[in-house]
Motif scaffolding. Structure first.
Motif, short mmCIF file in Angstrom:
data_model
loop_
_atom_site.label_atom_id
_atom_site.label_comp_id
_atom_site.label_asym_id
_atom_site.label_seq_id
_atom_site.Cartn_x
_atom_site.Cartn_y
_atom_site.Cartn_z
N THR A 18 0.87 -1.17 0.00
CA THR A 18 0.00 0.00 0.00
C THR A 18 0.91 1.22 0.00
N GLY A 19 0.81 2.02 -1.04
CA GLY A 19 1.68 3.19 -1.13
C GLY A 19 3.15 2.83 -1.15
N GLY A 20 3.49 1.68 -1.74
CA GLY A 20 4.87 1.24 -1.82
C GLY A 20 5.41 0.57 -0.57
N VAL A 21 4.60 0.48 0.48
CA VAL A 21 5.01 -0.12 1.75
C VAL A 21 4.36 -1.50 1.88
N ARG A 22 5.16 -2.50 2.23
CA ARG A 22 4.62 -3.85 2.43
C ARG A 22 3.73 -3.85 3.66
N THR A 23 2.48 -4.26 3.46
CA THR A 23 1.51 -4.23 4.56
C THR A 23 0.97 -5.60 4.95
N ASP A 24 1.15 -6.60 4.09
CA ASP A 24 0.54 -7.89 4.38
C ASP A 24 1.11 -8.95 3.44
N LEU A 25 0.66 -10.18 3.63
CA LEU A 25 0.93 -11.29 2.71
C LEU A 25 -0.41 -11.78 2.19
N HIS A 26 -0.42 -12.26 0.96
CA HIS A 26 -1.65 -12.77 0.35
C HIS A 26 -1.38 -14.18 -0.17
N TRP A 27 -2.35 -15.08 0.02
CA TRP A 27 -2.26 -16.46 -0.41
C TRP A 27 -3.32 -16.74 -1.47
N TRP A 28 -2.97 -17.55 -2.46
CA TRP A 28 -3.91 -18.01 -3.47
C TRP A 28 -3.38 -19.30 -4.06
N ASN A 29 -3.95 -19.77 -5.15
CA ASN A 29 -3.59 -21.06 -5.73
C ASN A 29 -3.24 -20.93 -7.20
N ARG A 30 -2.45 -21.90 -7.65
CA ARG A 30 -2.18 -22.06 -9.08
C ARG A 30 -2.48 -23.52 -9.41
N SER A 31 -3.33 -23.72 -10.39
CA SER A 31 -3.73 -25.08 -10.76
C SER A 31 -2.56 -25.82 -11.40
N ALA A 32 -2.72 -27.14 -11.52
CA ALA A 32 -1.69 -27.95 -12.16
C ALA A 32 -1.47 -27.50 -13.61
#
Length: 137
Positions: free
Chosen positions: A62-76
């Motif tokens: 956010t505004g160039g500052v790391r604020t969090d981590l995000h998780w998601w998936n990638r299919s085979a």
């Protein structure tokens, strides 16, 4: 085992989110009109249970500052599957993701993961994935 479509899984997940499946640090900010808030890690683990593939993690800025981590998936097949990306505003940017090993246990989100998984599987098995949000107060 029943072969569910990605749409079936997404409907079951979205109708299963609630404040009680939200990451503890995000619970104060969870709202029924923003149900994906705080759901990314538990959701990614449930999707991984159902579809396999890879778990992905990226930094949120956010505004160039790391604020969090995000998780998601990638299919085979290499397709990105991110059911919680909608929770980010226009001023937030998710950096490039990298594959991560599945944790042996969900750790601090064990209860949220197990509750979300239970709800999603129940909805998929009964075909009730189009219900409302399971918002607990």
């Amino acid at each position: 085992m029943t072969a569910w479509t990605l749409n079936d899984i997404e409907r079951a997940i979205r109708s299963s989110w609630g404040v009680d499946t939200c990451a503890p640090e995000d619970q104060a900010h969870w709202r029924p009109d923003d149900p994906a808030h705080g759901q990314c890690r538990a959701t990614a683990l449930v999707v991984h249970d159902l579809l396999g593939g890879e778990l992905m993690m990226g930094e949120v800025f956010t505004g160039g500052v790391r604020t969090d981590l995000h998780w998601w998936n990638r299919s085979a097949a290499g397709a990105e599957v991110d059911m919680t990306r909608s929770r980010f505003g226009p001023d937030e940017r998710v950096g490039p993701g990298r594959p991560v090993a599945r944790p042996q246990r969900p750790g601090r989100l064990q209860a949220q993961y197990q509750l979300l998984r239970h709800r999603v599987l129940a909805r998929l098995e009964t075909g009730s994935a189009d219900g409302g949000h399971a918002a607990a107060a």
